[in-house]
Design a protein around this motif. Structure first.
Motif, PDB file in Angstrom:
ATOM      1  N   ASP A   1     -18.484  -4.118  56.417  1.00 20.47           N
ATOM      2  CA  ASP A   1     -18.076  -5.186  57.342  1.00 20.47           C
ATOM      3  C   ASP A   1     -16.589  -5.510  57.211  1.00 20.47           C
ATOM      4  O   ASP A   1     -16.168  -6.672  57.231  1.00 20.47           O
ATOM      5  CB  ASP A   1     -18.904  -6.456  57.100  1.00 20.47           C
ATOM      6  CG  ASP A   1     -20.383  -6.238  57.328  1.00 20.47           C
ATOM      7  OD1 ASP A   1     -20.720  -5.355  58.132  1.00 20.47           O
ATOM      8  OD2 ASP A   1     -21.199  -6.931  56.691  1.00 20.47           O
ATOM      9  N   GLY A   2     -15.767  -4.480  57.052  1.00 13.88           N
ATOM     10  CA  GLY A   2     -14.339  -4.677  56.973  1.00 13.88           C
ATOM     11  C   GLY A   2     -13.844  -5.211  55.650  1.00 13.88           C
ATOM     12  O   GLY A   2     -12.672  -5.591  55.545  1.00 13.88           O
ATOM     13  N   LYS A   3     -14.720  -5.255  54.640  1.00 14.38           N
ATOM     14  CA  LYS A   3     -14.339  -5.753  53.323  1.00 14.38           C
ATOM     15  C   LYS A   3     -14.721  -4.721  52.265  1.00 14.38           C
ATOM     16  O   LYS A   3     -15.425  -3.752  52.550  1.00 14.38           O
ATOM     17  CB  LYS A   3     -15.006  -7.098  53.025  1.00 14.38           C
ATOM     18  CG  LYS A   3     -14.588  -8.222  53.954  1.00 14.38           C
ATOM     19  CD  LYS A   3     -15.256  -9.528  53.561  1.00 14.38           C
ATOM     20  CE  LYS A   3     -14.813 -10.667  54.456  1.00 14.38           C
ATOM     21  NZ  LYS A   3     -15.451 -11.963  54.076  1.00 14.38           N
TER      22      LYS A   3
ATOM     23  N   GLY B   1     -12.169  -9.475  50.615  1.00 12.93           N
ATOM     24  CA  GLY B   1     -11.343  -9.173  51.773  1.00 12.93           C
ATOM     25  C   GLY B   1      -9.888  -8.933  51.388  1.00 12.93           C
ATOM     26  O   GLY B   1      -9.391  -9.448  50.376  1.00 12.93           O
ATOM     27  N   PHE B   2      -9.205  -8.146  52.232  1.00 17.00           N
ATOM     28  CA  PHE B   2      -7.784  -7.847  52.035  1.00 17.00           C
ATOM     29  C   PHE B   2      -7.039  -8.173  53.320  1.00 17.00           C
ATOM     30  O   PHE B   2      -7.533  -7.915  54.423  1.00 17.00           O
ATOM     31  CB  PHE B   2      -7.586  -6.372  51.660  1.00 17.00           C
ATOM     32  CG  PHE B   2      -8.099  -6.017  50.290  1.00 17.00           C
ATOM     33  CD1 PHE B   2      -7.246  -6.013  49.201  1.00 17.00           C
ATOM     34  CD2 PHE B   2      -9.440  -5.706  50.087  1.00 17.00           C
ATOM     35  CE1 PHE B   2      -7.717  -5.693  47.928  1.00 17.00           C
ATOM     36  CE2 PHE B   2      -9.917  -5.378  48.831  1.00 17.00           C
ATOM     37  CZ  PHE B   2      -9.047  -5.381  47.748  1.00 17.00           C
TER      38      PHE B   2
ATOM     39  N   ILE C   1     -11.548   0.819  54.751  1.00 22.03           N
ATOM     40  CA  ILE C   1     -12.605  -0.188  54.689  1.00 22.03           C
ATOM     41  C   ILE C   1     -12.765  -0.927  56.013  1.00 22.03           C
ATOM     42  O   ILE C   1     -13.523  -1.890  56.095  1.00 22.03           O
ATOM     43  CB  ILE C   1     -12.346  -1.203  53.569  1.00 22.03           C
ATOM     44  CG1 ILE C   1     -11.073  -2.012  53.851  1.00 22.03           C
ATOM     45  CG2 ILE C   1     -12.271  -0.523  52.220  1.00 22.03           C
ATOM     46  CD1 ILE C   1     -10.857  -3.157  52.886  1.00 22.03           C
ATOM     47  N   ARG C   2     -12.052  -0.469  57.061  1.00 21.07           N
ATOM     48  CA  ARG C   2     -12.173  -1.141  58.352  1.00 21.07           C
ATOM     49  C   ARG C   2     -13.576  -0.995  58.906  1.00 21.07           C
ATOM     50  O   ARG C   2     -14.270  -0.008  58.641  1.00 21.07           O
ATOM     51  CB  ARG C   2     -11.146  -0.582  59.338  1.00 21.07           C
ATOM     52  CG  ARG C   2      -9.724  -1.046  59.058  1.00 21.07           C
ATOM     53  CD  ARG C   2      -8.755  -0.409  60.014  1.00 21.07           C
ATOM     54  NE  ARG C   2      -8.624   1.017  59.780  1.00 21.07           N
ATOM     55  CZ  ARG C   2      -7.783   1.799  60.469  1.00 21.07           C
ATOM     56  NH1 ARG C   2      -7.014   1.276  61.411  1.00 21.07           N
ATOM     57  NH2 ARG C   2      -7.722   3.085  60.191  1.00 21.07           N
ATOM     58  N   ASN C   3     -13.955  -1.974  59.719  1.00 21.92           N
ATOM     59  CA  ASN C   3     -15.312  -2.029  60.261  1.00 21.92           C
ATOM     60  C   ASN C   3     -15.375  -1.231  61.546  1.00 21.92           C
ATOM     61  O   ASN C   3     -14.669  -1.535  62.517  1.00 21.92           O
ATOM     62  CB  ASN C   3     -15.716  -3.486  60.517  1.00 21.92           C
ATOM     63  CG  ASN C   3     -17.175  -3.607  60.918  1.00 21.92           C
ATOM     64  OD1 ASN C   3     -17.961  -2.709  60.656  1.00 21.92           O
ATOM     65  ND2 ASN C   3     -17.523  -4.698  61.548  1.00 21.92           N
ATOM     66  N   TYR C   4     -16.183  -0.191  61.556  1.00 23.56           N
ATOM     67  CA  TYR C   4     -16.411   0.613  62.748  1.00 23.56           C
ATOM     68  C   TYR C   4     -17.858   0.443  63.194  1.00 23.56           C
ATOM     69  O   TYR C   4     -18.764   0.360  62.360  1.00 23.56           O
ATOM     70  CB  TYR C   4     -16.143   2.098  62.465  1.00 23.56           C
ATOM     71  CG  TYR C   4     -14.694   2.398  62.156  1.00 23.56           C
ATOM     72  CD1 TYR C   4     -13.768   2.560  63.174  1.00 23.56           C
ATOM     73  CD2 TYR C   4     -14.262   2.509  60.833  1.00 23.56           C
ATOM     74  CE1 TYR C   4     -12.438   2.834  62.883  1.00 23.56           C
ATOM     75  CE2 TYR C   4     -12.933   2.780  60.537  1.00 23.56           C
ATOM     76  CZ  TYR C   4     -12.028   2.949  61.579  1.00 23.56           C
ATOM     77  OH  TYR C   4     -10.726   3.209  61.285  1.00 23.56           O
ATOM     78  N   PRO C   5     -18.078   0.380  64.523  1.00 23.15           N
ATOM     79  CA  PRO C   5     -19.473   0.249  64.992  1.00 23.15           C
ATOM     80  C   PRO C   5     -20.298   1.433  64.538  1.00 23.15           C
ATOM     81  O   PRO C   5     -19.827   2.570  64.496  1.00 23.15           O
ATOM     82  CB  PRO C   5     -19.327   0.213  66.529  1.00 23.15           C
ATOM     83  CG  PRO C   5     -17.902  -0.178  66.780  1.00 23.15           C
ATOM     84  CD  PRO C   5     -17.107   0.385  65.636  1.00 23.15           C
ATOM     85  N   SER C   6     -21.498   1.151  64.201  1.00 27.37           N
ATOM     86  CA  SER C   6     -22.400   2.217  63.761  1.00 27.37           C
ATOM     87  C   SER C   6     -22.824   3.080  64.941  1.00 27.37           C
ATOM     88  O   SER C   6     -22.668   2.717  66.110  1.00 27.37           O
ATOM     89  CB  SER C   6     -23.645   1.617  63.077  1.00 27.37           C
ATOM     90  OG  SER C   6     -24.351   0.817  64.000  1.00 27.37           O
ATOM     91  N   PHE C   7     -23.375   4.219  64.621  1.00 28.56           N
ATOM     92  CA  PHE C   7     -23.806   5.167  65.658  1.00 28.56           C
ATOM     93  C   PHE C   7     -24.899   4.589  66.548  1.00 28.56           C
ATOM     94  O   PHE C   7     -24.976   4.890  67.735  1.00 28.56           O
ATOM     95  CB  PHE C   7     -24.300   6.445  64.977  1.00 28.56           C
ATOM     96  CG  PHE C   7     -24.828   7.474  65.931  1.00 28.56           C
ATOM     97  CD1 PHE C   7     -23.974   8.174  66.764  1.00 28.56           C
ATOM     98  CD2 PHE C   7     -26.195   7.728  66.016  1.00 28.56           C
ATOM     99  CE1 PHE C   7     -24.452   9.117  67.650  1.00 28.56           C
ATOM    100  CE2 PHE C   7     -26.681   8.670  66.888  1.00 28.56           C
ATOM    101  CZ  PHE C   7     -25.798   9.368  67.719  1.00 28.56           C
ATOM    102  N   THR C   8     -25.718   3.728  65.976  1.00 26.52           N
ATOM    103  CA  THR C   8     -26.809   3.147  66.757  1.00 26.52           C
ATOM    104  C   THR C   8     -26.317   2.193  67.836  1.00 26.52           C
ATOM    105  O   THR C   8     -27.014   1.958  68.826  1.00 26.52           O
ATOM    106  CB  THR C   8     -27.784   2.409  65.824  1.00 26.52           C
ATOM    107  OG1 THR C   8     -27.045   1.424  65.079  1.00 26.52           O
ATOM    108  CG2 THR C   8     -28.436   3.374  64.853  1.00 26.52           C
ATOM    109  N   VAL C   9     -25.110   1.655  67.638  1.00 29.03           N
ATOM    110  CA  VAL C   9     -24.568   0.756  68.657  1.00 29.03           C
ATOM    111  C   VAL C   9     -24.387   1.495  69.978  1.00 29.03           C
ATOM    112  O   VAL C   9     -24.581   0.931  71.059  1.00 29.03           O
ATOM    113  CB  VAL C   9     -23.231   0.162  68.165  1.00 29.03           C
ATOM    114  CG1 VAL C   9     -22.557  -0.654  69.260  1.00 29.03           C
ATOM    115  CG2 VAL C   9     -23.467  -0.710  66.938  1.00 29.03           C
TER     116      VAL C   9
END
Length: 375
Positions: free
Chosen positions: A139-141, A193-194, A226-234
């Motif tokens: 989740d971006g962290k 978080g950063f 560590i950036r948040n990328y949408p999962s494949f299921t999205v």
């Protein structure tokens, strides 16, 4: 006389002390304490192992400022004393080792004072190691995960009769985060978080359980994004929903087209006569003919016919014969007032005056005769 007595007594005492000193074993040396995650051991050295000696180990502890001792013996140069430690959260300990040979004891040798508690006095502090840490993006962290030491070191004397939870701190170059892990929790987790993206993310971990401190884990690092990328299921679920909807719409359209086609076909049959409706062909009428061989006698012979004799006629006979034939056979050139007597003949009887029975018989009405005559 008294002087002699005093001298003899002194000599006896000196001899006795000398004999006792010679018979007593030498004491152990370098008594040390080794404490880790799973127990406490005391180690020592002895200069002459060839002597028949054993060692007396005494563990002293303070309980409410009252000292108690627990004794054990061994022939080895080390002894695990974890089972002899009680109330390790608050007590401090020391160990005394004595060599024994026969009934003689050596001078005791004492270890340093040690303790698991930060508040207890002592020259040596025993710490537990911080468990292995797993770092992963979430989740971006930066997600921090490790096994709870209360479960990992449950059998160590440092955690015996424990009622405290784990409190730990995650420190980064930007900030630090304090967290608590309950005794019932098997895995401790935290998200850090950063403020900016980096190639490598590093943290330091430290913690304690009550008064018992854990050895800090320095610089645990994660290299990656560590950036948040949408999962494949999205993306998968909407695509599947669209495809499923299109299939349903296509099926409905095909059913409607099939139904409309059947209705149009019925109406077209009713609008045209039956003879315009093409019926299915009778395929059995198009079957090829089968040829069967005819039975012929194998001894059949063909005999030649008799030759006919051609008689040469003269020109007069041929001409007269020709005129006669024409007069008797050609009805179109016969005069109605000649030899045929057509006026006296019955119009209905067309065979009168026709003397050619081998020729084709023609039936004509009187009107046809008149028309022929006119021509």
């Amino acid at each position: 006389m008294r002087i002699l007595i005093y001298i003899s007594v002194i000599l006896i005492l000196i001899q006795k002390s000398t004999s006792e000193a010679v018979s007593r074993p030498s004491p152990p040396v370098n008594v040390s304490i080794q404490c880790d995650n799973y127990g406490v051991e005391v180690h020592w050295e002895y200069p002459d192992l060839s002597q028949d000696v054993h060692f007396l180990v005494e563990v002293g502890m303070s309980v409410n400022h009252n000292e108690r001792k627990y004794i054990d013996t061994t022939r080895n140069l080390s002894l695990n004393i974890s089972s002899m430690l009680f109330n390790s959260a608050y007590n401090y300990y020391f160990v005394t080792v004595t060599a024994v040979r026969g009934g003689n004891h050596s001078d005791p040798r004492k270890s340093v004072i040690f303790s698991f508690s930060e508040l207890a006095p002592g020259d040596k502090k025993c710490y537990l190691d911080f468990p292995e840490v797993e770092l992963s993006p979430k989740d971006g962290k930066l997600h921090v995960q490790f096994i709870n030491p209360l479960h990992l070191y449950r059998n160590t004397p440092a955690l015996r009769n424990l009622t405290d939870n784990l409190k730990y701190t995650v420190e980064t170059e930007e900030d630090q985060t304090d967290s608590t892990c309950e005794m019932e929790t098997k895995t401790c987790e935290a998200s850090i978080g950063f403020s900016e993206l980096r190639e490598v993310y590093c943290i330091n971990l430290s913690g304690q359980i009550g008064d018992r401190r854990l050895n800090p884990r320095r610089r645990s690092c994660f290299k990656g994004d560590i950036r948040n990328y949408p999962s494949f299921t999205v993306y998968l679920y909407p695509v599947l929903a669209v495809v499923f909807t299109l299939l349903i719409i296509t099926g409905i359209i095909m059913l409607l087209v099939k139904k409309c086609y059947s209705e149009i076909k019925k109406k077209s049959r009713a609008a045209f006569p039956d003879f315009l409706v093409f019926k299915p062909k009778q395929t059995h009428l198009c079957e090829p003919l089968k040829l069967y061989p005819e039975a012929v006698a194998s001894d059949l012979r063909i005999e030649p016919k008799e030759q006919t004799t051609l008689i040469e006629m003269s020109s007069d006979e041929s001409s007269s014969s020709g005129d006669k034939d024409v007069g008797s056979c050609d009805l179109d050139n016969v005069s109605p007032y000649g030899d045929n007597d057509l006026d006296e003949a019955d119009p209905g009887d067309s065979t009168i005056g026709y003397d050619c029975p081998h020729a084709l018989r023609l039936e004509m009405s009187p009107g046809d005769i008149v028309k022929g005559y006119g021509h």
